[in-house]
Design an enzyme around this catalytic site. Structure first.
Site, PDB file in Angstrom:
ATOM      1  N   ASP A 260       0.987  -1.301  -0.103  1.00 34.92           N
ATOM      2  CA  ASP A 260      -0.123  -0.094   0.105  1.00 34.92           C
ATOM      3  C   ASP A 260       0.939   1.251  -0.022  1.00 34.92           C
ATOM      4  OD1 ASP A 260      -2.400   1.711   0.251  1.00 34.92           O
ATOM      5  OD2 ASP A 260      -3.292   0.139   1.254  1.00 34.92           O
TER       6      ASP A 260
ATOM      7  N   ASP B 130      -3.087   4.929  -2.581  1.00 32.63           N
ATOM      8  CA  ASP B 130      -4.080   5.439  -1.760  1.00 32.63           C
ATOM      9  C   ASP B 130      -4.638   6.822  -2.179  1.00 32.63           C
ATOM     10  OD1 ASP B 130      -5.702   4.931   0.826  1.00 32.63           O
ATOM     11  OD2 ASP B 130      -4.958   7.029   1.248  1.00 32.63           O
TER      12      ASP B 130
ATOM     13  N   GLU C 145      10.128  -9.014 -14.206  1.00 32.88           N
ATOM     14  CA  GLU C 145       8.696  -9.097 -13.538  1.00 32.88           C
ATOM     15  C   GLU C 145       7.852  -7.802 -13.858  1.00 32.88           C
ATOM     16  OE1 GLU C 145       7.131 -10.420  -9.430  1.00 32.88           O
ATOM     17  OE2 GLU C 145       7.888  -8.500  -9.498  1.00 32.88           O
TER      18      GLU C 145
ATOM     19  N   HIS D 258     -11.628  -2.522   2.814  1.00 30.31           N
ATOM     20  CA  HIS D 258     -11.807  -2.364   4.258  1.00 30.31           C
ATOM     21  C   HIS D 258     -12.522  -1.015   4.453  1.00 30.31           C
ATOM     22  CE1 HIS D 258      -8.735   0.182   2.418  1.00 30.31           C
ATOM     23  NE2 HIS D 258      -8.644   0.932   3.504  1.00 30.31           N
ATOM     24  N   ASP D 259     -13.040  -0.475   3.294  1.00 32.51           N
ATOM     25  CA  ASP D 259     -13.773   0.926   3.723  1.00 32.51           C
ATOM     26  C   ASP D 259     -15.311   0.798   3.413  1.00 32.51           C
ATOM     27  OD1 ASP D 259     -11.533   2.388   4.023  1.00 32.51           O
ATOM     28  OD2 ASP D 259     -11.120   2.785   2.064  1.00 32.51           O
TER      29      ASP D 259
HETATM   30  C1  GLC Z   1      -8.238   5.647   1.500  1.00 32.97           C
HETATM   31  C2  GLC Z   1      -8.081   4.468   2.699  1.00 32.97           C
HETATM   32  C3  GLC Z   1      -8.835   4.759   3.703  1.00 32.97           C
HETATM   33  C4  GLC Z   1      -8.236   5.813   4.364  1.00 32.97           C
HETATM   34  C5  GLC Z   1      -7.946   7.140   3.751  1.00 32.97           C
HETATM   35  C6  GLC Z   1      -7.285   7.773   4.282  1.00 32.97           C
HETATM   36  O1  GLC Z   1      -9.520   6.015   1.131  1.00 32.97           O
HETATM   37  O2  GLC Z   1      -8.642   3.099   1.795  1.00 32.97           O
HETATM   38  O3  GLC Z   1      -9.049   3.700   4.562  1.00 32.97           O
HETATM   39  O4  GLC Z   1      -8.962   6.068   5.574  1.00 32.97           O
HETATM   40  O5  GLC Z   1      -7.623   6.720   2.294  1.00 32.97           O
HETATM   41  O6  GLC Z   1      -5.686   7.427   3.742  1.00 32.97           O
END
Ligand code: GLC
Ligand code: MG
Length: 586
Positions: free
Chosen positions: A125, A230, A295, A366-367
């Site tokens: 990430d 992100d 790769e 996860h959101d």
């Molecule tokens: C992205 C992530 C989220 C986080 C936000 C701030 O949307 O997926 O979980 O809170 O960015 O970094």
């Protein structure tokens, strides 16, 4: 022998071409990503190895065989870096250090080595928009250290109508309230599109651009196979130079809650044109490593925005970019969507996507509220199958393969800052992402086999006794078994390379076909209704007549291995079923 520059280049090109063919045979080194199954791990909630109630890297490492067996090609882990964890790792103190609660750099390296050994790639990430306010860069920036002075978006306060000095503009944080915070040390405000503890980096500062490119290189040098990027579309804000030296207020949207992000439209803080070139620059760095490491290096960007803007991340004709996450399944499919509506949602992405690019399908992260809670458990097999059989990359969030539901998290137990910021013990759950982050259900033992500790960072959902991996592995039919069977089909030539045909046969029957010459075709049939239906696929002329059931969802009566004729297939209510033609196509 002395080569001219051109000859040298030619040799290099043919060497890379050779490398491409060689690695293509030995594990698709350059093409792996085009049909990859990417599994998102939320490290805090996946597997705890040391009993502190928090998942960690050694826990993840111990579950690699499970993932390999499921058919996963790559894992993307939500941030594992040093962080005060106000936003559970999306607030990074140091991009080059591992958070102690998740392990050490040695643990990460061991995880990476083990993953490589068994053929699972690791995607990191990458959080470019902001750091933690505990980052050394930020601390130095507040002190106006010359190297770091302009690393963040700083501005003087502005005198309001009441005569008092206040924030530079009316901008609102995505997590509520003003997006500006005053720093007494510096005597200025800094911008935070998310939490106060997540100051926005200033991409108009070349030093920041360089610094963040070095972070990309750092992890590529370690051997990761790419990045999930992100919050990319809030990376830039307008340049005050173009607005008389001030940050302009954003217009009202018509919303009613003045502290809510949706209260404003965001022409000055979102989707700015400058964003795309930065993504293309990162792509160039990744491309350098394709040659170096033999790769393909993958990049997927997160932007919740309009489709036409999303497509710009793919590239601009001259330069390549990333794969933009496809969120149409999250936003546009409802628990009542019928076959025609779902077909349109699929077609939408395929229609907007520039030709020659790679699609991707996302059912959760996860959101977002979990698939089973959002659309109903009886649609989990259906959605998983669509995401796995459609062309391109499949992204699965941990737990969706067993149809985990959102867990209940009380106000007292709530950890998500987005929920805490509501300050509302009644309605907090509307904003909370905790329910979809509760610990993974491995089995029916204490804490669902997630942790041996006395407590876990978020409560384990109470349905874990019956809803868990072990139970589903042991039962003849389960979401897990179905997912795994369909994931195996994703590796067939038809699903990797075949043409896509989606058709509706009624309001409730959707059929997805993948056909490539010289290989068995693959068909996925979905019944969205409460009634059993008989489906006649004879209008699919190129599909061979005999089909064998390759994956049978939990609601299907036709069992795996059964052979059927394409002109009459029994599809039970809520069934998702995948079939493979007995003879080769076309
Ligand atoms: C992205 C992530 C989220 C986080 C936000 C701030 O949307 O997926 O979980 O809170 O960015 O970094
Ligand atoms: Mg732990």
């Amino acid at each position: 022998m002395i080569f001219s520059k051109a000859q040298h280049k030619m040799r290099l090109v043919s060497f890379v071409a050779l490398l491409a063919t060689a690695t293509l045979v030995a594990g698709d080194g350059l093409d792996w990503w085009k049909t990859a199954l990417i599994y998102q791990i939320y490290p805090r909630s996946f597997k705890d190895s040391d009993g502190d109630g928090i998942g960690d890297l050694n826990g993840i490492k111990s579950k690699l065989p499970y993932l390999k067996d499921l058919g996963v090609d790559a894992i993307w882990m939500s941030p594992i870096f040093l962080s005060p964890m106000y936003d559970f790792g999306y607030d990074i103190t140091d991009y080059r250090q591992i958070a102690p609660e998740y392990g050490t750099m040695a643990d990460f390296e061991a995880l990476l080595a083990e993953a490589k050994k068994i053929g699972v790639r690791v995607i990191q990430d990458y959080v470019p928009n902001h750091t933690s306010n505990e980052s050394e860069w930020f601390v130095k920036s507040t002190k106006r250290d010359p190297q770091y002075e302009n690393y963040y978006v700083w501005a003087d306060g502005v005198r309001g109508a009441d005569g008092l000095i206040g924030p530079p503009s009316n901008w609102i944080s995505i997590f509520r309230n003003s997006a500006w915070e005053y720093s007494p040390t510096r005597g200025q405000y800094y911008l935070h599109q998310f939490l106060i503890g997540q100051p926005d980096l200033n991409y108009r500062e070349p030093k920041v651009q360089k610094e963040m490119k070095d972070v990309v290189r750092f992890w590529l040098d370690k051997g990761v196979s790419g990045f999930r990027v992100d919050a990319i579309n809030v990376m830039y804000e307008v340049d005050p130079k173009n607005f008389g030296g001030k940050y302009p207020d954003e217009p009202l949207s018509g919303g009613t809650d003045p502290q809510d992000y949706e209260y404003l439209k965001h022409p000055y803080t979102k989707d700015l044109d400058e964003t795309y070139n930065v993504v293309y620059d990162w792509r160039d760095i990744l491309d350098e490593y394709i040659e170096k490491q033999g790769e393909y290096k993958f990049m997927v960007t997160e932007a919740y925005t309009d489709l036409d803007l999303m497509m710009k991340y793919y590239g601009n004709g001259q330069r390549n970019g990333s794969i933009p996450f496809n969120f149409v399944f999250l936003g546009d499919i409802k628990n009542q969507s019928n076959a025609r509506e779902i077909k349109l949602v699929i077609d939408k992405w395929m229609t907007f996507m520039p030709s020659g690019k790679v699609a991707n399908w996302v059912n959760g992260n996860h959101d977002q509220s979990r698939l089973a809670s959002r659309l109903g458990t009886d649609r989990v097999d259906i959605m998983n199958m669509l995401a796995l059989l459609l062309p391109g990359v499949t992204c699965t969030y941990q737990g969706e393969e067993i149809a985990m539901t959102d867990g209940y998290v009380s106000w007292q137990d709530t950890k998500d800052p987005q929920a805490c910021n509501t300050n509302d013990p009644i309605n907090y759950w509307k904003k909370s992402r905790d329910p979809n982050r509760t610990p993974f259900h491995w089995d029916d033992s204490k804490n669902a086999g997630f942790s041996t500790g006395n407590s876990t960072w978020l409560p384990v959902a109470d349905n874990y006794k019956t809803l868990n991996v072990a139970a589903q592995m042991n039962s003849k039919k389960s979401h897990y078994q179905f997912y795994k069977d369909v994931a195996a089909l994703k590796k067939t030539k038809a699903v990797r390379e075949g043409d896509l045909d989606t058709r509706t046969f009624s309001q409730s029957i959707l059929v997805l076909t993948r056909l490539a010459p010289g290989t068995p075709g693959v068909v996925g049939i979905v019944n969205l209704s409460d009634k059993d239906e008989t489906v006649d696929l004879s209008s699919l002329k190129l599909l061979p007549p005999q089909l064998r059931v390759a994956a049978s969802g939990v609601d299907c009566k036709l069992e795996t291995g059964t052979t059927v004729n394409k002109n009459s297939i029994q599809v039970s209510a809520h069934c998702a079923i995948a079939l493979q033609s007995v003879s080769n196509c076309c």
